[in-house]
Design a protein around this motif. Structure first.
Motif, mmCIF file in Angstrom:
data_model
loop_
_atom_site.group_PDB
_atom_site.id
_atom_site.type_symbol
_atom_site.label_atom_id
_atom_site.label_comp_id
_atom_site.label_asym_id
_atom_site.label_seq_id
_atom_site.Cartn_x
_atom_site.Cartn_y
_atom_site.Cartn_z
ATOM 1 N N ILE A 5 40.889 43.147 28.642
ATOM 2 C CA ILE A 5 40.646 42.472 29.720
ATOM 3 C C ILE A 5 39.062 41.626 29.572
ATOM 4 O O ILE A 5 39.225 40.489 29.465
ATOM 5 C CB ILE A 5 40.430 43.366 30.962
ATOM 6 C CG1 ILE A 5 41.779 43.822 31.527
ATOM 7 C CG2 ILE A 5 39.685 42.624 32.151
ATOM 8 C CD1 ILE A 5 41.816 44.971 32.769
ATOM 9 N N VAL A 17 46.242 47.963 50.708
ATOM 10 C CA VAL A 17 45.925 48.687 49.704
ATOM 11 C C VAL A 17 46.452 50.347 50.070
ATOM 12 O O VAL A 17 46.764 51.062 49.008
ATOM 13 C CB VAL A 17 44.366 48.708 49.577
ATOM 14 C CG1 VAL A 17 43.699 49.996 48.801
ATOM 15 C CG2 VAL A 17 43.839 47.313 49.203
ATOM 16 N N TYR A 28 46.403 36.202 32.868
ATOM 17 C CA TYR A 28 47.459 37.206 32.555
ATOM 18 C C TYR A 28 48.710 36.963 32.269
ATOM 19 O O TYR A 28 49.176 37.392 31.442
ATOM 20 C CB TYR A 28 47.040 38.386 33.718
ATOM 21 C CG TYR A 28 48.167 39.479 33.427
ATOM 22 C CD1 TYR A 28 47.773 40.544 32.575
ATOM 23 C CD2 TYR A 28 49.297 39.624 34.199
ATOM 24 C CE1 TYR A 28 48.752 41.310 32.502
ATOM 25 C CE2 TYR A 28 49.976 40.947 34.033
ATOM 26 C CZ TYR A 28 49.949 41.432 33.103
ATOM 27 O OH TYR A 28 50.552 42.770 32.930
ATOM 28 N N ILE A 48 50.975 45.684 47.374
ATOM 29 C CA ILE A 48 50.661 44.724 46.304
ATOM 30 C C ILE A 48 51.134 45.239 44.748
ATOM 31 O O ILE A 48 50.461 46.183 44.330
ATOM 32 C CB ILE A 48 49.088 44.470 46.234
ATOM 33 C CG1 ILE A 48 48.343 44.009 47.615
ATOM 34 C CG2 ILE A 48 48.908 43.057 45.397
ATOM 35 C CD1 ILE A 48 47.004 44.187 47.962
ATOM 36 N N LEU A 83 38.850 37.700 29.459
ATOM 37 C CA LEU A 83 38.126 37.141 30.572
ATOM 38 C C LEU A 83 37.245 36.004 29.694
ATOM 39 O O LEU A 83 36.947 34.899 30.088
ATOM 40 C CB LEU A 83 37.299 38.080 31.316
ATOM 41 C CG LEU A 83 38.133 38.752 32.407
ATOM 42 C CD1 LEU A 83 37.365 39.943 33.012
ATOM 43 C CD2 LEU A 83 38.933 38.010 33.425
ATOM 44 N N MET A 119 43.318 42.939 35.874
ATOM 45 C CA MET A 119 42.484 41.872 35.802
ATOM 46 C C MET A 119 42.921 40.787 36.940
ATOM 47 O O MET A 119 42.203 39.853 37.243
ATOM 48 C CB MET A 119 42.566 41.068 34.451
ATOM 49 C CG MET A 119 43.817 40.380 33.867
ATOM 50 S SD MET A 119 43.441 39.794 32.329
ATOM 51 C CE MET A 119 42.757 38.058 32.685
ATOM 52 N N ASN A 120 44.257 40.907 37.359
ATOM 53 C CA ASN A 120 44.928 40.042 38.427
ATOM 54 C C ASN A 120 44.343 40.458 39.897
ATOM 55 O O ASN A 120 44.493 39.790 40.740
ATOM 56 C CB ASN A 120 46.387 39.798 38.346
ATOM 57 C CG ASN A 120 46.561 38.669 37.495
ATOM 58 O OD1 ASN A 120 45.795 37.790 37.001
ATOM 59 N ND2 ASN A 120 47.947 38.293 37.423
ATOM 60 N N CYS A 121 43.975 41.595 39.977
ATOM 61 C CA CYS A 121 43.441 42.139 41.051
ATOM 62 C C CYS A 121 42.044 42.628 41.428
ATOM 63 O O CYS A 121 41.695 43.674 41.939
ATOM 64 C CB CYS A 121 44.296 43.073 41.616
ATOM 65 S SG CYS A 121 45.225 44.094 40.513
ATOM 66 N N LEU A 122 41.130 41.976 40.347
ATOM 67 C CA LEU A 122 39.787 42.645 40.297
ATOM 68 C C LEU A 122 39.039 42.325 41.684
ATOM 69 O O LEU A 122 38.163 43.105 42.010
ATOM 70 C CB LEU A 122 39.094 41.746 39.256
ATOM 71 C CG LEU A 122 39.393 42.114 37.905
ATOM 72 C CD1 LEU A 122 38.640 41.167 36.699
ATOM 73 C CD2 LEU A 122 39.209 43.464 37.510
ATOM 74 N N ILE A 145 40.380 42.500 44.898
ATOM 75 C CA ILE A 145 40.605 43.616 45.847
ATOM 76 C C ILE A 145 39.851 44.817 45.527
ATOM 77 O O ILE A 145 39.443 45.513 46.191
ATOM 78 C CB ILE A 145 42.089 43.847 45.870
ATOM 79 C CG1 ILE A 145 43.166 42.564 46.191
ATOM 80 C CG2 ILE A 145 42.442 45.200 46.941
ATOM 81 C CD1 ILE A 145 44.488 42.714 46.137
ATOM 82 N N PRO A 205 51.024 44.335 41.510
ATOM 83 C CA PRO A 205 50.244 44.557 40.528
ATOM 84 C C PRO A 205 49.000 45.549 40.547
ATOM 85 O O PRO A 205 48.810 46.088 39.660
ATOM 86 C CB PRO A 205 49.609 43.172 40.293
ATOM 87 C CG PRO A 205 50.429 42.213 40.898
ATOM 88 C CD PRO A 205 50.904 43.200 42.248
ATOM 89 N N LEU A 206 48.534 45.763 41.974
ATOM 90 C CA LEU A 206 47.293 46.772 42.028
ATOM 91 C C LEU A 206 48.099 48.222 41.957
ATOM 92 O O LEU A 206 47.501 48.919 41.277
ATOM 93 C CB LEU A 206 47.064 46.582 43.502
ATOM 94 C CG LEU A 206 45.820 47.615 43.948
ATOM 95 C CD1 LEU A 206 44.715 47.543 43.143
ATOM 96 C CD2 LEU A 206 45.464 47.514 45.479
#
Lengths: 124, 232
Positions: B44, B121, B54, B145, B48, A73-76, A78, B147-148
């Motif tokens: 999630i 990415v 988070y 990144i 939201l 949810m922190n990188c929605l 990107i 977390p990604l």
């Protein structure tokens, strides 16, 4: 049950210690796993000491990944921008890894068994 | 409404979503109702909707996260049970793992480039096949990144766990050892828990796959990324 927790955390602690000591770029948990396996083999640790808790943890491994997944949810942003490369590259590459690993394993295995067959015949 | 941010409530809710999905999957037999996937998606959506960030969730979530490390250590037990069959084929194991590791990193990098991903990415995706601690470490060090990377790693695991056996069949991989091994290589611990549900033998070889690919990736990923033009 206490001994089960004690042994697993002891191996994790040894892993953490080794990472701290050497600065090696391998996670402490992987080092702990390899050392636990070796200690079981050498008879330093008895299977009964760890079997119940490790069975529980291994069978529910997926659950422990849930919080990391929620980090999504922190990188929605990107992901919304680049979901095409992210999804396609991940899916196709997963396909490739499974096929390549499996093929090479089967290939090398049948090649080495043929080889040992040949040596066995020549020895006769 | 502060109670919604209580960490024990958030932990209980995570368990609740997971259990609910597990039950639903058993009742309906629909594979897509994967409990990991549903728990993540439902949580999630909940966060939201209630406008909880988070970091607040993590105050509870980190107590679940915490068990990931001891659980990986615990994989040493099924590994031990299969030691004798591992010893018998150390060469096929090492070679196939090396091939899988290199093919995985190179393919995901080239494909991501092809589909137009940005540099950050691409780097974040590179270690996606291995378990989160290793993958995040590499991603961080190389300028991705983290977390990604974590999210993609979990998604890869769920995908590999759900479809892995079909891919194995489609690729004409017949030996259960090669099958288990390749699922662990591609889909780390999540794939391994799916393999473990099939049989302990599948699961053990899957855990070899995850271990060796973890080691090879930790050692080789920076070099492979460098060769592909993504040096630190």
């Amino acid at each position: 049950m206490i001994i089960q927790f004690g042994v697993l955390f002891a191996f994790l602690a040894i892993g953490e210690f080794l990472v701290n000591l050497t600065g090696i770029a391998i996670p402490s948990s992987i080092i702990g796993m390899v050392l636990l396996c070796a200690s079981l083999k050498l008879g330093i640790v008895k299977l009964g000491w760890v079997e119940r808790l490790s069975g529980f943890l291994v069978h529910n491994l997926g659950f422990f990944f849930v919080p990391a997944g929620i980090g999504l949810m922190n990188c929605l942003g990107i992901i919304a921008d680049q979901w095409i490369p992210i999804v396609f590259a991940t899916v196709i590459s997963t396909f490739i890894i499974i096929a390549v690993t499996g093929w090479v394993h089967q290939l090398v295995r049948s090649a080495s068994s043929k080889l040992s067959h040949k040596y066995a015949k020549e020895a006769e | 409404m502060d109670f919604l941010q209580n960490k024990f409530f958030l932990i209980a809710l995570t368990f609740g979503f997971y259990l609910g999905a597990q039950l639903l999957q058993k009742r309906t037999g629909i594979k897509l109702l994967n409990p990991i996937l549903i728990a993540i998606a439902a949580m999630i959506a909940f966060l939201l909707m209630c406008d909880i960030d988070y970091d607040t969730y993590k105050k509870g979530g980190e107590y679940i996260d915490f068990w990931l490390k001891p659980a990986v250590v615990a994989l040493g037990v099924p590994l031990y049970k299969q030691l004798s069959s591992i010893k018998r084929q150390i060469l096929p194991l090492l070679l196939s793992e090396l091939a899988g590791c290199v093919a995985g990193i190179v393919s995901v990098v080239l494909l991501a480039e092809l589909f137009g991903a940005t540099r950050e990415v691409v780097i974040s995706l590179a270690p996606k096949a291995v378990t989160t601690p290793i993958a995040m470490e590499i991603s961080n060090a190389m300028g991705g990144i983290a977390p990604l990377t974590a999210a993609v790693v979990v998604a890869t695991g769920i995908f590999g766990g759900m479809t892995g056996f079909k891919i194995v069949k489609m690729s004409h991989i017949h030996s259960p050892i090669a099958g288990g091994l390749s699922i662990g290589t591609a889909a780390h611990a999540v794939g391994t828990s799916a393999a473990m549900e099939r049989s302990e033998r599948f699961g053990a070889f899957s855990s070899i796959g995850l271990t060796l690919n973890g080691l090879f990736t930790a050692l080789l990923a920076p070099m492979i990324l460098g060769l592909l033009g993504y040096s630190m």
